[in-house]
Design an enzyme around this catalytic site. Sequence first.
Site, mmCIF file in Angstrom:
data_model
loop_
_atom_site.group_PDB
_atom_site.id
_atom_site.type_symbol
_atom_site.label_atom_id
_atom_site.label_comp_id
_atom_site.label_asym_id
_atom_site.label_seq_id
_atom_site.Cartn_x
_atom_site.Cartn_y
_atom_site.Cartn_z
ATOM 1 N N HIS A 64 -12.913 74.679 41.530
ATOM 2 C CA HIS A 64 -14.284 74.499 42.036
ATOM 3 C C HIS A 64 -15.272 74.208 40.914
ATOM 4 C CE1 HIS A 64 -14.054 76.124 46.416
ATOM 5 N NE2 HIS A 64 -12.983 75.427 46.086
ATOM 6 N N GLU A 85 -11.845 72.283 55.327
ATOM 7 C CA GLU A 85 -11.159 73.478 54.830
ATOM 8 C C GLU A 85 -12.107 74.345 54.017
ATOM 9 O OE1 GLU A 85 -8.781 75.955 51.975
ATOM 10 O OE2 GLU A 85 -10.307 74.412 51.576
ATOM 11 N N GLU A 86 -12.978 73.718 53.239
ATOM 12 C CA GLU A 86 -13.854 74.453 52.328
ATOM 13 C C GLU A 86 -14.930 75.266 53.053
ATOM 14 O OE1 GLU A 86 -13.151 74.884 49.388
ATOM 15 O OE2 GLU A 86 -12.189 73.128 48.503
#
Length: 350
Positions: free
Chosen positions: A315, A209-210
């Site tokens: 993050h 996903e990142e």
Amino acid sequence: MQQAQMKKTLDDWLQTPGLSGHEGEMAEKVMAAFSAAGAEVWQDELMNVYAAVGPKQGRPLVMVSAHMDEIGMMVDRIDEDGFIFFSQIGGIDPRILPAQEVSVEGKKPLYGIIGLKPPHVTTVQERKKVLPINELAIDVGLDAEQVRALVSPGDRIHFDAPLHELSGRTVAGHTLDDRAGVLAMLEACLALREEKLSCRMVFVTSVQEEVGTRGAKVAAYGLQPDIAIAIDVTHGKTPDAPADLVFPLKNIVLTVGPNIHPKLVKEAQRIARQEKIDYEIEVEAHVTGTDADPLQISRTGIPTMLIELPLKYMHTTVETLDLKTVKDSAKLLHAIATALGKDWEAKLCF
């Protein structure tokens, strides 16, 4: 799942490497957890993990997606003094990197630190500068020959940061985005295993996903679900953040906007009120930047919604959330699954 068990599970998951494209070790733990929860479990070629409950021919087929991958780094080169230079995987803010503790996954794991020249030997202008990633290096305490015997370009580097318990239900760690979402799916799976469902729920722990929501694209294309629900994080309130972009940690967030099916999210709001689940509304006028983006436009389109967990310091190595939102997300998924009856198509018709 009791709060102590939730923390124990998260602590284990947060210390399990799972960089985008290298999720294998984390996938094994997710498969074991969902299998123990009574789900039918399998994996695809990209390493997405699927966990299904409900009858095999049940309708609607509901895909619930939360990603297991994490941001991190890869070895670029080793200089003549044994310092390791690196590239990023996913969205890393270079401001957080100096003085971080990391693990370099070479022939054996090597503990290292990202050093920075001390203020005593820097100029005023140097102290004002945020160093780009290509100017930072990892020190593992060995000389170049020793490092090169253990480490090669392409080896993974992940943050070395366990789960921290703050006061009450609040925890902090480096990859709660989005392993807290995976935990919410596991909690919902545990609650649904004794239910007589008419629908088929498939919990997808997605990969990559990142770096572009790749796992969710593959999973949605293969499953062809009737309904899709993504679970991810959004921004929690901090003193320095714009008030219109952040949310209190204690409440889940339901998103509205063009990426979201309007009738599906309205039905979710109705169910949340009925179940006395506190929620906020996030207005996202463009894409959401989550698995919801590819889910909505897979094949001929899927009615899609997004449940978000407010998270402070996204993050970073100290992402912070309230475990209540994990419980509430699971409770909402359980209530949605048990509410889906034969009239589901009529309810979602534009």
